[in-house]
Design a protein around this motif. Structure first.
Motif, PDB file in Angstrom:
ATOM      1  N   PHE A   1     -66.048 -11.437 -42.758  1.00 52.83           N
ATOM      2  CA  PHE A   1     -66.168 -11.104 -44.178  1.00 52.83           C
ATOM      3  C   PHE A   1     -66.214  -9.586 -44.382  1.00 52.83           C
ATOM      4  N   ILE A   2     -67.066  -8.900 -43.621  1.00 53.92           N
ATOM      5  CA  ILE A   2     -67.230  -7.455 -43.815  1.00 53.92           C
ATOM      6  C   ILE A   2     -65.928  -6.711 -43.506  1.00 53.92           C
ATOM      7  N   GLU A   3     -65.186  -7.223 -42.516  1.00 56.03           N
ATOM      8  CA  GLU A   3     -63.919  -6.572 -42.165  1.00 56.03           C
ATOM      9  C   GLU A   3     -62.758  -7.015 -43.062  1.00 56.03           C
ATOM     10  N   GLY A   4     -63.024  -7.852 -44.048  1.00 55.66           N
ATOM     11  CA  GLY A   4     -61.967  -8.300 -44.961  1.00 55.66           C
ATOM     12  C   GLY A   4     -60.964  -9.225 -44.309  1.00 55.66           C
ATOM     13  N   LYS A   5     -61.432 -10.015 -43.326  1.00 50.84           N
ATOM     14  CA  LYS A   5     -60.496 -10.847 -42.563  1.00 50.84           C
ATOM     15  C   LYS A   5     -60.725 -12.348 -42.723  1.00 50.84           C
ATOM     16  N   LEU A   6     -61.451 -12.763 -43.756  1.00 46.51           N
ATOM     17  CA  LEU A   6     -61.612 -14.212 -43.952  1.00 46.51           C
ATOM     18  C   LEU A   6     -60.260 -14.815 -44.281  1.00 46.51           C
ATOM     19  N   ASP A   7     -59.969 -15.997 -43.760  1.00 44.59           N
ATOM     20  CA  ASP A   7     -58.658 -16.596 -44.040  1.00 44.59           C
ATOM     21  C   ASP A   7     -58.664 -17.279 -45.416  1.00 44.59           C
ATOM     22  N   SER A   8     -57.479 -17.702 -45.837  1.00 41.61           N
ATOM     23  CA  SER A   8     -57.347 -18.199 -47.211  1.00 41.61           C
ATOM     24  C   SER A   8     -58.137 -19.489 -47.430  1.00 41.61           C
ATOM     25  N   THR A   9     -58.321 -20.291 -46.398  1.00 44.33           N
ATOM     26  CA  THR A   9     -59.114 -21.526 -46.552  1.00 44.33           C
ATOM     27  C   THR A   9     -60.573 -21.174 -46.838  1.00 44.33           C
ATOM     28  N   ALA A  10     -61.083 -20.193 -46.092  1.00 43.12           N
ATOM     29  CA  ALA A  10     -62.481 -19.775 -46.282  1.00 43.12           C
ATOM     30  C   ALA A  10     -62.667 -19.186 -47.682  1.00 43.12           C
ATOM     31  N   ILE A  11     -61.678 -18.407 -48.130  1.00 39.89           N
ATOM     32  CA  ILE A  11     -61.768 -17.786 -49.455  1.00 39.89           C
ATOM     33  C   ILE A  11     -61.657 -18.847 -50.553  1.00 39.89           C
TER      34      ILE A  11
END
Ligand SMILES: [Zn+2]
Length: 298
Positions: A63-73
């Motif tokens: 999350f902090i690195e801006g790398k959550l995938d689209s499913t998580a978002i």
């Protein structure tokens, strides 16, 4: 004097077209700045270390690195996603931790003008919630030597499922959620005490149920109360299913603040949900919440 934590990023850290009433924070702040019994402060950013007390390190880092995938978002909602959501989230958790710190050091009531993100699980977000500030604060409170037992009173209309799951079986934290049974989340978790209400429950039944619940819990056995104070049980709420009036919600809040007065328990207020149409009815109810809290801290 009631200490409240707020930053304009609570609104501005979400995209203007998000399907979430992001303007409620700034509308409320505009009203409360006129109240001389309320002191509004800007919260610091929560640290990674504070957050991983309740969360999976991999999830926190993604999350902090801006790398959550689209499913998580997608599961979180709050789309379109914006980079500012990282600072918003860290500041929001910082606001809750600051309120906790203030309430514990002064044995008073303090609050965050956001937060109560109780649908967030250890390793994923859900239902507009990214990190679970309630669970983070409960665990942080226990680091204080004189805090032996924490009571979480979640009166948002939706079950505090993430909080229940993260803190499941914790011997020194009691989770209680009073919510609309037929509402989101559809797969409920097990809190230490869950009270499921029928659709359209009104003031008198709600308050009688709250009284019975508090009698059962015996709040004086705890050293502090974390109050998720969502105003979405309001009858005008678009996601609520219950039928409380503004006056009924005021009485609900008073029941909790009375515990501070009676037993000298520190109380931390997490704002929680509120989705009335128009949003002004939600802002009215939140204004009541913090105005009442200020009256109990004089
Ligand atoms: Zn809610």
């Amino acid at each position: 004097m009631l200490n409240l934590y707020y930053d304009p990023i609570y609104t501005e850290g979400l995209d203007p077209t998000v399907r979430f009433p992001r303007e409620r924070y700034q509308l409320l702040a505009a009203r409360l700045t006129e109240n001389s019994d309320i002191h509004i402060q800007r919260p610091p950013l929560a640290t990674r270390e504070q957050i991983v007390a309740a969360h999976d390190e991999r999830y926190v880092d993604l999350f902090i690195e801006g790398k959550l995938d689209s499913t998580a978002i997608r599961r979180i909602g709050l789309r379109p996603w914006t980079p500012a959501i990282v600072e918003r989230t860290l500041r929001l958790v910082g606001g809750s931790l600051s309120a906790l710190d203030h309430a514990l050091s002064n044995i008073s009531i303090a609050g965050n003008m956001a937060g109560g993100t109780h649908h967030a699980y250890r390793d994923c977000g859900s239902g507009y919630c990214i990190f679970n500030d309630v669970a983070i604060c409960a665990l942080a409170a226990l680091k204080e030597p004189r805090i032996k037992k924490v009571l979480i009173l979640d009166l948002d209309v939706h079950q505090g499922d993430g909080t229940a799951a993260i803190l499941q079986g914790h011997p020194n934290i009691f989770t209680c959620s009073i919510h609309a049974e037929s509402n989101f989340p559809f797969r409920k978790q097990q809190s230490d005490l869950d009270v499921h209400l029928a659709d359209e429950t009104k003031d008198a039944d709600y308050l009688a149920c709250l009284d019975r619940t508090l009698e059962k819990i015996q709040p004086h056995r705890y050293d502090c109360i974390l109050f998720q104070a969502g105003v979405d049980p309001l009858e005008e709420d678009a996601l609520g299913r219950l039928a409380l009036t503004r006056a009924g919600l005021r009485q609900r809040n008073e029941r909790v603040f009375q515990l501070h007065r009676q037993y000298h328990l520190p109380v931390v207020i997490f704002m929680g949900g509120g989705y009335a149409k128009p949003i002004e009815r939600t802002v009215d109810a939140f204004e009541d919440l913090f105005t009442e809290a200020a009256q109990f801290t004089v």
